[in-house]
Design a protein around this motif. Structure first.
Motif, PDB file in Angstrom:
ATOM      1  N   SER A   7       4.064   9.718  56.508  1.00  0.00           N
ATOM      2  CA  SER A   7       4.998  10.305  55.541  1.00  0.00           C
ATOM      3  C   SER A   7       4.835   9.608  54.196  1.00  0.00           C
ATOM      4  CB  SER A   7       6.435  10.141  56.040  1.00  0.00           C
ATOM      5  OG  SER A   7       6.788   8.771  56.046  1.00  0.00           O
ATOM      6  N   ALA A   8       5.527  10.126  53.197  1.00  0.00           N
ATOM      7  CA  ALA A   8       5.463   9.515  51.864  1.00  0.00           C
ATOM      8  C   ALA A   8       5.943   8.074  51.887  1.00  0.00           C
ATOM      9  CB  ALA A   8       6.275  10.335  50.872  1.00  0.00           C
ATOM     10  N   ASP A  19       4.080  18.634  54.758  1.00  0.00           N
ATOM     11  CA  ASP A  19       4.218  19.355  53.493  1.00  0.00           C
ATOM     12  C   ASP A  19       4.750  18.415  52.420  1.00  0.00           C
ATOM     13  OD1 ASP A  19       3.377  21.703  54.683  1.00  0.00           O
ATOM     14  OD2 ASP A  19       5.408  22.413  55.079  1.00  0.00           O
ATOM     15  N   GLY A  20       4.247  18.588  51.213  1.00  0.00           N
ATOM     16  CA  GLY A  20       4.766  17.832  50.090  1.00  0.00           C
ATOM     17  C   GLY A  20       4.145  16.454  49.892  1.00  0.00           C
ATOM     18  N   LEU A  21       3.191  16.068  50.718  1.00  0.00           N
ATOM     19  CA  LEU A  21       2.534  14.771  50.540  1.00  0.00           C
ATOM     20  C   LEU A  21       1.588  14.877  49.341  1.00  0.00           C
ATOM     21  CD1 LEU A  21       2.901  12.214  52.265  1.00  0.00           C
ATOM     22  CD2 LEU A  21       0.709  12.715  53.300  1.00  0.00           C
ATOM     23  N   THR A  22       1.780  14.044  48.346  1.00  0.00           N
ATOM     24  CA  THR A  22       0.989  14.144  47.116  1.00  0.00           C
ATOM     25  C   THR A  22      -0.457  13.734  47.349  1.00  0.00           C
ATOM     26  OG1 THR A  22       1.411  11.872  46.420  1.00  0.00           O
ATOM     27  CG2 THR A  22       3.047  13.546  45.757  1.00  0.00           C
ATOM     28  N   THR A  48      -0.697  10.001  47.508  1.00  0.00           N
ATOM     29  CA  THR A  48      -0.277   9.475  48.805  1.00  0.00           C
ATOM     30  C   THR A  48      -1.354   9.713  49.854  1.00  0.00           C
ATOM     31  OG1 THR A  48       2.033   9.842  48.217  1.00  0.00           O
ATOM     32  CG2 THR A  48       1.554   9.504  50.546  1.00  0.00           C
ATOM     33  N   GLN A  49      -1.974  10.892  49.828  1.00  0.00           N
ATOM     34  CA  GLN A  49      -3.075  11.165  50.760  1.00  0.00           C
ATOM     35  C   GLN A  49      -4.223  10.182  50.529  1.00  0.00           C
ATOM     36  OE1 GLN A  49      -4.403  15.220  51.030  1.00  0.00           O
ATOM     37  NE2 GLN A  49      -2.341  15.991  51.363  1.00  0.00           N
TER      38      GLN A  49
END
Length: 126
Positions: A58-59, A101-104, A107-108
């Protein structure tokens, strides 16, 4: 808590796994305990929770410890489960991995760096 069972090595993988270590008992893989309240799917990048059980990355938890492999495992909020991860020495197709969803993109990138520390490296899809 679920009772102790024999771990399986997981089903053949999808397009995300290019190569892994060859040898007896699939040396790139490790059996792990899945944390409560999780739904882990083939190709999902995972980390540890505070109890050293695997959870979806997660973020707020970008320290990847591997990639979940095999059939989907879903745990209730009060039980753990069993799963298998690619924990080392593998080549994976990054765009085929499963992220929340929503992981920038930044961040990836942190997740990919953590995987690289485990000798899990990215290759391009064919």
């Amino acid at each position: 808590m679920s009772s102790s069972k024999t771990y399986t090595l997981g089903k053949p993988t999808s397009a995300w796994l290019a190569t892994e270590l060859d040898g007896n008992h699939r040396p790139s893989r490790e059996n792990k305990i899945v944390a409560p309240g999780q739904t882990l799917k083939d190709g999902m990048v995972v980390g540890y929770d505070e109890d050293s059980h695997i959870v979806q990355i997660s973020a707020s938890n970008t320290n990847a410890v591997g990639i979940f492999v095999g059939d989907t495992v879903t745990t209730a909020s009060n039980e753990t489960g069993q799963g298998v991860i690619i924990a080392r020495a593998a080549k994976v197709v990054g765009e085929n991995l499963v992220f929340p969803d929503g992981l920038t993109v930044d961040t990836q990138a942190q997740v990919f760096l953590a995987l690289a520390q485990l000798d899990i490296t990215l290759v391009r899809s064919a």
